[in-house]
Enzyme design. Structure first.
Site, PDB file in Angstrom:
ATOM      1  N   HIS A  27       0.861  -1.130  -0.030  1.00  0.00           N
ATOM      2  CA  HIS A  27       0.100   0.085  -0.008  1.00  0.00           C
ATOM      3  C   HIS A  27       0.975   1.186  -0.260  1.00  0.00           C
ATOM      4  O   HIS A  27       2.121   1.178   0.520  1.00  0.00           O
ATOM      5  CB  HIS A  27      -1.008  -0.038   1.213  1.00  0.00           C
ATOM      6  CG  HIS A  27      -2.185   1.012   1.270  1.00  0.00           C
ATOM      7  ND1 HIS A  27      -1.848   2.583   1.651  1.00  0.00           N
ATOM      8  CD2 HIS A  27      -3.256   0.825   0.616  1.00  0.00           C
ATOM      9  CE1 HIS A  27      -2.779   3.016   1.606  1.00  0.00           C
ATOM     10  NE2 HIS A  27      -3.683   2.351   1.120  1.00  0.00           N
ATOM     11  N   GLU A  51      -4.107   2.083  -7.353  1.00  0.00           N
ATOM     12  CA  GLU A  51      -4.553   3.208  -6.468  1.00  0.00           C
ATOM     13  C   GLU A  51      -3.609   4.414  -6.682  1.00  0.00           C
ATOM     14  O   GLU A  51      -2.576   4.343  -6.131  1.00  0.00           O
ATOM     15  CB  GLU A  51      -4.445   2.783  -4.869  1.00  0.00           C
ATOM     16  CG  GLU A  51      -5.496   1.753  -4.580  1.00  0.00           C
ATOM     17  CD  GLU A  51      -5.518   1.276  -2.967  1.00  0.00           C
ATOM     18  OE1 GLU A  51      -6.662   1.359  -2.446  1.00  0.00           O
ATOM     19  OE2 GLU A  51      -4.324   1.611  -2.516  1.00  0.00           O
TER      20      GLU A  51
END
Length: 255
Positions: free
Chosen positions: A102, A176
């Site tokens: 992430h 993302e």
């Protein structure tokens, strides 16, 4: 499921570190109530709590089709790695997906593409599906240039991961854009579709299933605009309200 089988839609949410133990378990209990809805819509629904909540969350979700995920893993299966958690232990605790790479971990803990790839390899060899977060850090003003820059930045991330896992291993790529995380609106739909189509091409020819989800301020109305590029959504704080998560499942299921 094989690479030639039509891919099921995929919707999931990470709780990051927003909740404590008791509130996490209440949330997971709420997600459990959406199991029938997701199943009827042929959507794979997953939830990713923190490590300490994992085993109890697994017991709550055990009678359902909801997939339990973990927020990270280490790249070794055992050893003197204080504070780390192995993919083997996560699998034994009931996890079936593990989120890796992430943007927060890349920024705060300085994780590199090479380390993310090692973690993906550890996940795959221990029976977990790596959910690998990828995305560019900056966004240009000229659309075509922004797409090209995003694709090339994502390429190094994707190729490192695909080289580290077996060709027949299932993988989820979560696109993302870093600049869209926590923003008021998701990334422009045309941008997402153009980038994710190129990402899918990077995985073309693999024997294993590769699904792509979008994350970054995603919510109602997002999927319908980008469905040509993705298989689902990876949701953040918006979905911490169970009713919002339900709305997204219904929207994707009916699209």
């Amino acid at each position: 499921m094989t690479a030639s089988t039509p891919l099921r839609r995929l919707v999931g949410v990470s709780l990051k570190m927003y909740y404590d133990l008791s509130s996490t378990l209440r949330y997971v209990q709420g997600v459990l109530e959406l199991d029938g809805l997701a199943w009827n819509y042929r959507i794979d629904l997953f939830v990713i709590p923190d490590f300490i909540s994992l085993a109890d969350s697994g017991r709550i979700l055990q009678p359902s089709s909801i997939i339990l995920g973990a927020q990270d893993c280490f790249w070794e299966d055992a050893g003197a790695y204080t504070g780390e958690v192995s993919a083997r232990s996560l699998f034994q605790a009931g996890a079936r997906i593990v989120e890796i790479g992430h943007a927060e971990r890349r920024a705060i803990f300085k994780e590199t593409d090479a380390q993310v790839a090692l973690k993906a390899g550890a996940a795959a060899r221990n029976g977990l599906i790596p959910l690998v977060c990828i995305g560019e850090r900056t966004h240009g003003n000229i659309a075509s240039a922004a797409v090209g820059a995003a694709v090339e930045e994502c390429r190094t991330q994707v190729e490192a991961v695909l080289a580290a896992i077996p060709e027949d291993a299932e993988v989820i790529l979560a696109y993302e854009p870093v600049w869209a995380i926590g923003a008021k609106e998701p990334a422009d739909a045309d941008h997402v579709v153009n980038v994710t189509k190129e990402i899918r091409a990077m995985a073309k020819g693999r024997k294993g299933v590769t699904r792509i989800v979008y994350g970054g301020s995603a919510g109602p109305g997002t999927f319908g605009k980008i469905r040509d590029g993705v298989d689902g959504l990876f949701l953040g704080r918006f979905a911490h309200d169970i009713q919002n998560l339900k709305r997204v499942i219904e929207e994707i299921g009916e699209s």
